[in-house]
Design a protein around this motif. Structure first.
Motif, mmCIF file in Angstrom:
data_model
loop_
_atom_site.group_PDB
_atom_site.id
_atom_site.type_symbol
_atom_site.label_atom_id
_atom_site.label_comp_id
_atom_site.label_asym_id
_atom_site.label_seq_id
_atom_site.Cartn_x
_atom_site.Cartn_y
_atom_site.Cartn_z
ATOM 1 N N ALA A 1 1.312 4.326 -2.969
ATOM 2 C CA ALA A 1 1.355 5.773 -2.519
ATOM 3 C C ALA A 1 2.500 6.505 -2.871
ATOM 4 C CB ALA A 1 0.906 5.819 -1.244
ATOM 5 N N THR B 1 -3.812 2.177 8.065
ATOM 6 C CA THR B 1 -5.037 1.809 7.330
ATOM 7 C C THR B 1 -5.278 0.512 6.631
ATOM 8 O OG1 THR B 1 -5.586 4.208 6.698
ATOM 9 C CG2 THR B 1 -7.047 2.304 5.776
ATOM 10 N N GLN C 1 0.020 7.038 7.801
ATOM 11 C CA GLN C 1 -1.478 6.865 7.928
ATOM 12 C C GLN C 1 -2.111 5.852 7.053
ATOM 13 O OE1 GLN C 1 -4.196 10.231 8.626
ATOM 14 N NE2 GLN C 1 -2.507 11.576 8.834
ATOM 15 N N ILE C 2 -1.581 5.944 5.810
ATOM 16 C CA ILE C 2 -1.965 4.899 4.851
ATOM 17 C C ILE C 2 -1.464 3.642 5.265
ATOM 18 C CG2 ILE C 2 -1.360 4.255 2.330
ATOM 19 C CD1 ILE C 2 -0.845 7.306 1.672
ATOM 20 N N ARG D 1 -6.485 11.128 8.185
ATOM 21 C CA ARG D 1 -7.416 10.482 6.860
ATOM 22 C C ARG D 1 -8.740 10.018 7.342
ATOM 23 N NH1 ARG D 1 -4.524 9.320 2.098
ATOM 24 N NH2 ARG D 1 -5.645 7.312 1.912
ATOM 25 N N THR E 1 -2.378 16.074 5.952
ATOM 26 C CA THR E 1 -4.030 15.562 6.031
ATOM 27 C C THR E 1 -4.834 16.564 7.005
ATOM 28 O OG1 THR E 1 -3.698 14.117 7.736
ATOM 29 C CG2 THR E 1 -3.146 13.234 5.613
ATOM 30 N N ASP F 1 -10.500 7.855 5.847
ATOM 31 C CA ASP F 1 -10.521 6.408 5.607
ATOM 32 C C ASP F 1 -9.683 5.651 6.759
ATOM 33 O OD1 ASP F 1 -7.835 7.265 4.993
ATOM 34 O OD2 ASP F 1 -7.900 5.681 3.258
ATOM 35 N N ALA G 1 0.813 -1.266 -0.172
ATOM 36 C CA ALA G 1 0.170 0.024 -0.025
ATOM 37 C C ALA G 1 0.975 1.123 -0.015
ATOM 38 C CB ALA G 1 -0.880 0.005 1.120
ATOM 39 N N VAL G 2 1.900 1.347 0.874
ATOM 40 C CA VAL G 2 2.803 2.521 0.771
ATOM 41 C C VAL G 2 3.579 2.631 -0.425
ATOM 42 C CG1 VAL G 2 4.968 3.196 1.673
ATOM 43 C CG2 VAL G 2 3.138 2.255 3.327
ATOM 44 N N THR H 1 1.465 11.479 6.591
ATOM 45 C CA THR H 1 0.463 10.766 5.546
ATOM 46 C C THR H 1 0.906 9.281 5.079
ATOM 47 O OG1 THR H 1 0.346 13.128 4.636
ATOM 48 C CG2 THR H 1 -0.422 11.340 3.323
ATOM 49 N N GLN I 1 2.706 14.056 -1.090
ATOM 50 C CA GLN I 1 2.450 13.393 0.405
ATOM 51 C C GLN I 1 2.387 14.827 1.219
ATOM 52 O OE1 GLN I 1 1.774 10.362 1.197
ATOM 53 N NE2 GLN I 1 2.414 9.885 -1.173
#
Length: 383
Positions: A53, A272, A268-269, A66, A61, A68, A49-50, A265, A58
């Motif tokens: 992204a 999640t 946070q991704i 975020r 937020t 989500d 996921a990182v 950021t 970046q």
């Protein structure tokens, strides 16, 4: 270990780590049992996921984090704890450390006294001192498996009144974790005394007796702090979260805007994605459980004072009365002579910690086994 004039003390676990790095630079092999840091990376899908992204800008937020991520955390509380948490009262933080700072400044007036357990995480005292707050300590003992009770709180409050209580379950350094009835006792006592509870839940998921109980299952008045560092193997990502009573969330958000702007950021991704990878985290927990059994038995056989394995987290808080009455000197010698890094009890307890050492079993089984072999040789040489 000379304190600053205001009582601020070094974080000895980090001092031990620094010396370990020096020795490693000299070609020594060190068994790292000093830090509560998982030895494995985050789940593969977190890293994927990182990677996806990374090409994107970046930017900052929302100060709360975020949406989500906050919605995923809301689902986490519904699924794991059976409680409904509005994403709007969740705030993503730069690890639990930023959460403590925000909690203290959000809920208390300058100079307020906040109680903590002794032994306890050293950053509690040092953060309170550094921010200009007062503190009270509530001693817990091995005789009661290091468990805090409502009666302990009431007795300490009677002796030295306080406005807040910061309490962790499972706890650092002891690994003590209380059950639902014990947590209800603490919450009821705080409510009766007018004490604001901050529930440190960063070791949730790492309870070896059954599911961890969140304060949110029993009250909406507590401030809950959690982190992705331990269960999700993300210490260096510096990402955690808070759940606050509705009356406090706007003040916490304003403080976040001004102190930190927002949590990172990319972290946070990653966080999640991590919430959907609990099977991976459970695999890591199984390895901690095996390490726990091996280290506990090994320390007991070597003569350390350790009645039983800890309830949770990944620590053994072992008495050293048979070997020394100076935990710092013992740890320094053990590092220099045997290449074993562990944390002296005085890091967690300035009164009685000279008689204890905290060993972390968050690393690999090979590290634990090698440390026990070296420890046996070290103790034999000193006897």
């Amino acid at each position: 270990m000379t304190p600053a004039a205001d009582g601020l003390m070094p974080f000895l676990a980090m001092d031990i780590l620094n010396r370990s790095k020096v020795l490693e630079g000299q070609g020594r092999t060190i068994c790292h049992l000093e830090l509560g840091e998982p030895g494995h990376p985050p789940a593969p899908k977190v890293l994927e996921a990182v990677a996806r992204a990374l090409p994107d800008p970046q930017g900052y937020t929302s100060a709360k984090g975020r949406l989500d991520l906050r919605e995923a955390l809301s689902r986490y509380y519904a699924e794991q704890h059976g409680v409904s948490v509005n994403p709007e009262v969740i705030l993503a933080t730069m690890g639990s450390s930023a959460g403590f700072i925000l909690a203290f400044h959000t809920a208390f007036r300058p100079g307020a006294r906040i109680a903590i357990t002794r032994p306890g995480y050293p950053a509690y005292i040092n953060t309170l001192i550094g921010l200009g707050f007062d503190y009270a300590e509530i001693p817990v003992t091995a005789a009661n498996n290091w468990h805090l009770t409502g009666a302990d709180i009431e007795a300490a409050h009677r002796e030295k009144p306080f406005e807040g209580l910061l309490f962790a379950s499972p706890a650092n350094p002891t690994g003590a974790a209380i059950d639902r009835a014990g947590l209800a006792d603490i919450i009821d006592t705080c409510r009766r005394l007018g004490v604001t509870l901050i529930s440190d839940e960063i070791y949730h998921g790492l309870d070896y007796r059954g599911p961890s109980v969140s304060a949110l299952e029993l009250t909406s008045d507590a401030i809950v702090i959690n982190s992705f560092s331990k269960y999700y193997c993300m210490t260096g990502w510096r990402i955690g979260w808070m759940v606050l009573p509705e009356a406090l969330i706007r003040r916490a958000e304003i403080l976040q805007q001004n102190l930190f702007i927002s949590a990172p950021t990319l972290s946070q991704i990653a966080a999640t994605a991590a919430l959907n990878e609990r099977d991976y985290s459970e695999e890591q927990k199984a390895s901690y459980a095996a390490n726990r059994a091996a280290l506990t038995a090994g320390l007991q056989n070597l003569g350390f004072d350790l009645a039983s394995a800890a309830d949770g987290a990944f620590y053994a808080y072992a008495g050293i009365s048979r070997f020394s009455n100076d935990s710092l000197a013992f740890c320094e010698s053990m590092l220099e002579q045997a290449g074993i890094a562990a944390t002296p009890g005085v890091d967690f307890d300035r009164v009685n910690g000279h008689g204890f050492i905290r060993f972390s079993y968050a690393g690999t089984r090979n590290t634990v086994d090698l440390a026990l072999d070296r420890l046996k040789t070290f103790l034999a040489a000193g006897s």
